[in-house]
Structure formats: C-alpha cells, structure tokens
Design an enzyme around this catalytic site. Structure first.
Site, PDB file in Angstrom:
ATOM      1  N   ARG A   1       7.750   5.352  -4.886  1.00 51.72           N
ATOM      2  CA  ARG A   1       7.691   6.426  -3.881  1.00 51.72           C
ATOM      3  C   ARG A   1       8.968   6.383  -3.040  1.00 51.72           C
ATOM      4  O   ARG A   1       9.346   5.323  -2.538  1.00 51.72           O
ATOM      5  CB  ARG A   1       6.462   6.267  -2.991  1.00 51.72           C
ATOM      6  CG  ARG A   1       6.306   7.357  -1.941  1.00 51.72           C
ATOM      7  CD  ARG A   1       5.092   7.091  -1.059  1.00 51.72           C
ATOM      8  NE  ARG A   1       3.863   7.143  -1.822  1.00 51.72           N
ATOM      9  CZ  ARG A   1       2.779   6.408  -1.539  1.00 51.72           C
ATOM     10  NH1 ARG A   1       2.801   5.555  -0.526  1.00 51.72           N
ATOM     11  NH2 ARG A   1       1.688   6.528  -2.264  1.00 51.72           N
TER      12      ARG A   1
ATOM     13  N   ARG B   1       5.202   4.389   7.533  1.00 49.59           N
ATOM     14  CA  ARG B   1       5.442   5.152   6.313  1.00 49.59           C
ATOM     15  C   ARG B   1       6.437   6.277   6.594  1.00 49.59           C
ATOM     16  O   ARG B   1       6.809   6.542   7.741  1.00 49.59           O
ATOM     17  CB  ARG B   1       4.120   5.731   5.788  1.00 49.59           C
ATOM     18  CG  ARG B   1       3.075   4.674   5.441  1.00 49.59           C
ATOM     19  CD  ARG B   1       3.472   3.871   4.215  1.00 49.59           C
ATOM     20  NE  ARG B   1       2.492   2.860   3.856  1.00 49.59           N
ATOM     21  CZ  ARG B   1       1.457   3.053   3.034  1.00 49.59           C
ATOM     22  NH1 ARG B   1       1.241   4.253   2.523  1.00 49.59           N
ATOM     23  NH2 ARG B   1       0.644   2.064   2.738  1.00 49.59           N
TER      24      ARG B   1
ATOM     25  N   LYS C   1      -0.816   0.163   7.331  1.00 48.86           N
ATOM     26  CA  LYS C   1       0.147   1.263   7.358  1.00 48.86           C
ATOM     27  C   LYS C   1       0.050   2.041   8.664  1.00 48.86           C
ATOM     28  O   LYS C   1      -0.982   2.041   9.346  1.00 48.86           O
ATOM     29  CB  LYS C   1      -0.098   2.192   6.173  1.00 48.86           C
ATOM     30  CG  LYS C   1      -1.485   2.826   6.136  1.00 48.86           C
ATOM     31  CD  LYS C   1      -1.683   3.582   4.834  1.00 48.86           C
ATOM     32  CE  LYS C   1      -3.113   4.098   4.718  1.00 48.86           C
ATOM     33  NZ  LYS C   1      -3.351   4.761   3.427  1.00 48.86           N
TER      34      LYS C   1
ATOM     35  N   LYS D   1       1.319   5.894  10.284  1.00 45.35           N
ATOM     36  CA  LYS D   1       1.849   7.204   9.906  1.00 45.35           C
ATOM     37  C   LYS D   1       2.219   8.027  11.138  1.00 45.35           C
ATOM     38  O   LYS D   1       1.420   8.180  12.059  1.00 45.35           O
ATOM     39  CB  LYS D   1       0.822   7.962   9.057  1.00 45.35           C
ATOM     40  CG  LYS D   1       0.510   7.265   7.731  1.00 45.35           C
ATOM     41  CD  LYS D   1      -0.450   8.058   6.878  1.00 45.35           C
ATOM     42  CE  LYS D   1      -0.666   7.385   5.524  1.00 45.35           C
ATOM     43  NZ  LYS D   1      -1.578   8.164   4.658  1.00 45.35           N
TER      44      LYS D   1
ATOM     45  N   CYS E   1      -5.386  14.604  -4.895  1.00 45.62           N
ATOM     46  CA  CYS E   1      -4.592  13.386  -5.015  1.00 45.62           C
ATOM     47  C   CYS E   1      -4.361  13.078  -6.489  1.00 45.62           C
ATOM     48  O   CYS E   1      -4.904  13.737  -7.379  1.00 45.62           O
ATOM     49  CB  CYS E   1      -5.294  12.222  -4.320  1.00 45.62           C
ATOM     50  SG  CYS E   1      -6.766  11.624  -5.192  1.00 45.62           S
TER      51      CYS E   1
ATOM     52  N   CYS F   1      -4.002   5.548 -10.517  1.00 46.64           N
ATOM     53  CA  CYS F   1      -4.358   4.958  -9.225  1.00 46.64           C
ATOM     54  C   CYS F   1      -5.449   3.917  -9.400  1.00 46.64           C
ATOM     55  O   CYS F   1      -6.527   4.210  -9.948  1.00 46.64           O
ATOM     56  CB  CYS F   1      -4.812   6.038  -8.249  1.00 46.64           C
ATOM     57  SG  CYS F   1      -5.314   5.357  -6.644  1.00 46.64           S
TER      58      CYS F   1
ATOM     59  N   CYS G   1     -11.235   9.062  -4.540  1.00 46.46           N
ATOM     60  CA  CYS G   1     -11.921   7.988  -3.814  1.00 46.46           C
ATOM     61  C   CYS G   1     -11.995   8.388  -2.349  1.00 46.46           C
ATOM     62  O   CYS G   1     -11.465   9.436  -1.964  1.00 46.46           O
ATOM     63  CB  CYS G   1     -11.173   6.660  -4.011  1.00 46.46           C
ATOM     64  SG  CYS G   1      -9.685   6.506  -3.004  1.00 46.46           S
TER      65      CYS G   1
ATOM     66  N   CYS H   1      -6.136  10.365   0.642  1.00 43.99           N
ATOM     67  CA  CYS H   1      -4.719  10.700   0.451  1.00 43.99           C
ATOM     68  C   CYS H   1      -4.443  12.198   0.528  1.00 43.99           C
ATOM     69  O   CYS H   1      -3.342  12.598   0.879  1.00 43.99           O
ATOM     70  CB  CYS H   1      -4.221  10.144  -0.884  1.00 43.99           C
ATOM     71  SG  CYS H   1      -4.083   8.344  -0.898  1.00 43.99           S
TER      72      CYS H   1
END
Length: 566
Positions: free
Chosen positions: A83, A152, A215, A217, A432, A438, A477, A481
C-alpha cells in the site's frame, strides 16, 4: 532528564505481545532484511510480518488455493499487498504511468484505489518486494506508515467548486502527513539498501520505541461534501470557509469503524466536533492528539486500543483538559457546518479558477485488465494531474478550457466516457477487497458486488426508485474498511454467503447504522430490503432519504449515541 517514553517502556511486561515485538525491533528493522533473502519460503517470519505493516506491506496468501495446497503438503501461496502513501490522493501524470508500469511488472491483480485515497498492489512475490519499493522511489513515492500502529495516510476531500480552497487544504493534509510519519532510518536501509549510522536514542522523537497502540487515521474535509466520512476518522478537520477564504477547521475526535462481532465492548463510533483551530495549527494539533493516544491508549488489549476507546474510557472532559495542557490554550468554539452529500460527483465540474476536473467511476477501485489498458491509452495524451478519491474513483484535474473538448473525445474513443455516467446507485456503493487475499475476510465483498448490485437495483426499480441514491457498502468482515457502519444499507461478512445487515445510517455520513438482522443470506437480505423499499415508496416524505425514513418511521430507533453495540 526523564525520557518521555519511560512510562511506556517501564510497563512493557504488562503489554500485549505486539508491543514487545515493536520494542525489540530496533525501530522497525527486525530481521526483515534477512527474511527477504531467504529463498526457501515465500513467507516472512511472524514477527517480521507485524513489522512489515509499518513499511506499508501485508503478507497474504491466495485463500482460493489454500485447501488444495495443504492437501499436497505445499506451503500457502504466499504473496504480499503493498500500500502506497499518497497524502490527499494527489499524483502527477508521470506517477500514475509509473504505478501502472510497476503493477504490470510486479503485481498480479493490477492496481486498486482504496477508500483511504491511495493505491494497493496485490499479488507481489517476496523476491520482487525490494524491486517494487525501489521503483516507487524513482517516481517519488513510498509506503512508509501506509499500514501499522502509526498515523495512516492522511486523506483529504475535494470540492471542485472552490478549487483554491481545495488546493490549500490539500497542502495542509500533505504537511500533516509528513509531520506524522515515523522517522526511523529502517525504511531506506531495508528497501533502498542505504547504510547510515543507527540513532540509538530518540530514533522516533514523536512515536518512541513502541509507536502507537493501534492505527490512527486523520482526514480533512471541505463542506458541503463529506466524501471522506469525516466522522469515521480518529481525528477529522472540517474546513470552515467564510467570504471565500479558509478560516480554519472544526476539530472532530474519536471516530472509528472497526468492531468485533463477538465482543460486546467492541463497536463503531462517530467522531465528535469539539472546537475550532486556526489554519496553521492543524498539523500540530493532529500531532498533539496522536501523542495523547500514544501515552494513554490501551496497550494490553489490542481490540480496545483504538483512540475511540481511549476517549470512552477516560472521558471527553479529561481529553479536553489534557489537550489544553499540551497545547497551552483551549479550543475555540466550533462553527456551524452542513453536509449535503457523501459520494463523489461523477463527470465534469469546473472550479472557481476556471479549470475543469473529471471524476471517472471505478467499480470497487479495481484497475485491471481492459480498464488498465484503456487508462494507459488515455495517459499517453493527457497532461493534467490525477487525484484518487476516498470513494475509490479517479479524477483528472487541472484541465484548461482549450483541452476540454479534446479530452472528452479521447475518453469517448477509449470507451471511458461510460465511466463518467454510471448509475446513481453505483456511485454510492463501496466494497472492500475481502477474498481471496485478505486474511480477515469471512465472506465475499468486491467479487460479490457485481452480483448483488443488480439485484439491489431491481428492487429499487420495482418501486420506481431508480434515481434514489442509497449509500450501500459491503465488507467481507466487521472491520469496516469500506466504512459500512455509516451507510444507509450495509452488509458485513460473517461466513460464506452470510452477512450482518445494518440499516439507517445517514446519506451524508453523520449517523451510525444499526444492526437489523444477523447472519442472513442473500434471499433474506433482499426480502427485507424489498419490504422496506415498498414502505418507503408508500410513506416517505418528499425528498426524504432512505436512511432518514427508516429512522423516522421507527423501523429503526434513532442512533443518536456515538456508541452502538451490535
């Protein structure tokens, strides 16, 4: 002088195992370099797979092949997702062409535009990782902090009707991203094979040796378009424009989309607007808040380590006091703001500077096969800039009047003009990656969308609702995302062919959806939606959005709380 990270390191024995991995990594080095040179396996050592995330890399395998390879006593079909860090999603024409070239050389599934306004490569083999990273460097890009327990990639919304403001906010987003990324020399040492003296002390003056608990954001948005879902960010900045000038930003804190269905103490949360900051304060305020999360986030239970849980555990009054102490002054009062839309405006728009931009719809952000070749043909003649959106689309920007007609003809000749006129529903739909790569996915998303969307549209058509845009999001899931918990209709994967159905989010992204049905298959989902759309057709007020209707008619209790348990 007391080390400012001493209170963290002194308690490391009480922390979860990931914290020890970070601490022992020599500032994210680990044994990554050694593992890259191991020809025996396509994988990396477990601890190194955790560290690789800070470098923008996830180890994955093709789950479609996993069972068959296991039967034949073969290791999984290991590959890596890379990424890129692209603050605000801004690229030059040359960088896009470079990314396309890299994807053809090293990635097996083309390029994918993500909901965080960047590019992911899927299917890169271990032996090509260093080549890929060095190729990215040559076009002025990197992957540092695109994943991992750090800040991120900073996202930034756009509003083409006030282009000068958009450019200013984009620049602030870029400055914020640069300020918040890790400063370790591990990245150039490993990927560019540069040799520099190791800084034994304060190699990470902001993060310290443990980095963040999870993380973090950060996002900037320009009303009235809430294209980044600002209330889903850990820290969000809402641009305040008065008399054509950028005055500053309303500050939002505590958003987060991920949850774990099996835990009652896990939930999505909306960010809260807590005040206002000046234009030149935004990057510093983001760093200060990140420092608070670094010092007080939960490092024992990773599932409770996000900033939203820190706020709920310690309380907003405590946080405001801590923020004031660290800044040396309180926040100013927030300005009133109003959002009118959540998705991208597809097609052509002209800014206040007279320059045009064209937003091209990309289903699930996937640029592969014929579409990749069509775009390659376009970029042979196109001389403007490129912007990736948080809704997985591609924008051609900075187009002058004298270039407009020629570019429109070029889009038509390549068959890309159809992507400037997609259905309203397609524009308001996200998915996603999910299966097959994934590791967290429990159900299909990107591969399921082309099947589900026509059936969803057929129900709308049955009741004459074709032109009604409904935010629809599908994830494999519950981790969120594609930001499902803010959508009017959302499916989050539970098992093969089974989803949790969430309903009643706001079309402008300022209200959480609520769990409506658990573990339901497509037949049940479509049945529920058919009944609700029939009721909407009969009972909705003029101009009333679908999510608002569900709340008003008490099919769903209004989700006024920022915390919603499944």
């Amino acid at each position: 002088m007391k080390n400012k990270f001493e209170h963290l390191v002194g308690n490391i024995d009480q922390f979860n195992s990931n914290e020890l991995v970070k601490y022992d990594s020599n500032y994210l080095r680990g044994s990554i370099s050694h593992g890259l040179g191991d020809p025996v396996t396509g994988s990396m050592q477990f601890n190194d797979t955790l560290l690789l995330k800070f470098h923008g890399i996830y180890q994955q395998d093709d789950r479609d092949l996993r069972a068959d390879r296991q039967k034949r006593f073969l290791e999984p079909n290991y590959q890596f997702m890379v990424r890129i860090r692209i603050p605000g999603g801004l690229l030059s024409k040359q960088q896009w062409i470079g990314l396309d070239d890299i994807s053809r050389k090293y990635a097996e599934r083309g390029l994918r535009i993500t909901t965080r306004q960047t590019i992911q490569f899927h299917g890169i083999r271990k032996g090509n990782l260093r080549k890929c990273m060095q190729a990215l460097r040559k076009i002025g890009l990197d992957t540092i902090a695109a994943c991992g327990d750090d800040s991120r990639g900073v996202v930034c919304g756009g509003n083409p009707t006030i282009s000068s403001i958009s450019r200013k906010v984009q620049e602030i987003a870029k400055q914020t991203s640069q300020r918040l990324i890790p400063k370790t020399e591990a990245y150039p040492e490993i990927w560019y094979e540069e040799t520099k003296p190791v800084q034994a002390v304060d190699a990470e003056p902001v993060y310290g040796p443990l980095y963040l608990p999870r993380k973090f954001k950060v996002g900037f948005v320009i009303p009235p378009v809430n294209d980044i879902d600002v209330y889903g960010q850990d820290v969000g900045f809402i641009a305040i424009v008065r008399d054509g000038k950028l005055t500053g930003f309303n500050l939002c804190v505590g958003g987060g989309m991920g949850q774990i269905d099996s835990r009652e103490d896990s939930y999505p949360r909306l960010a809260e607007e807590i005040g206002f900051v000046q234009v030149d304060e935004a990057a510093e305020v983001a760093e200060v808040i990140m420092g608070i999360q670094r010092d007080f986030g939960d490092r024992q239970d990773r599932h409770r380590a996000r900033f939203k849980y820190t706020l709920d555990r310690l309380g907003l009054p405590w946080f405001l006091d801590e923020l004031q102490q660290r800044r040396g002054k309180p926040l100013s009062a927030a300005y009133p703001v109003k959002f009118t839309q959540n998705g991208d405006e597809i097609g052509w728009r002209c800014g206040d500077d007279g320059l045009w931009q064209c937003t091209v719809y990309i289903e699930s952000g996937r640029v592969n096969a014929a579409l990749r070749d069509q775009l390659a043909g376009l970029f042979q003649l196109y001389d403007g800039r490129v912007r990736l959106t948080t809704n997985q689309n591609l924008q051609l920007t900075d187009v002058h009047d004298y270039e407009l007609r020629q570019l429109q003809i070029r889009l038509s000749d390549l068959g890309l003009d159809t992507l400037t006129k997609p259905s309203e529903q397609a524009v308001n739909t996200l998915s996603c990656v999910a299966l097959p790569t994934c590791g967290l996915a429990m159900a299909e998303a990107e591969r399921y969308l082309p099947e589900f969307l026509p059936r969803f549209n057929q129900i709308k058509s049955n009741y004459g609702l074709d032109s009604l845009p409904i935010t629809l999001r599908i994830t494999g899931c519950p981790n969120g995302c594609a930001r499902p918990y803010i959508a009017e209709v959302a499916l989050t994967g539970r098992a093969h062919g089974l989803y949790n159905l969430y309903l009643g989010g706001s079309h402008v992204g300022n209200r959480l959806a609520k769990l409506y049905a658990k573990n339901v298959n497509e037949v049940k989902i479509l049945s529920i939606l058919n009944e609700l759309m029939q009721r909407y057709k009969l009972l909705a007020n003029p101009e009333e959005r679908f999510g608002d209707f569900l709340v008003r008619t008490t099919l769903i209790d209004e989700t006024v709380s920022s915390v919603q348990h499944a």
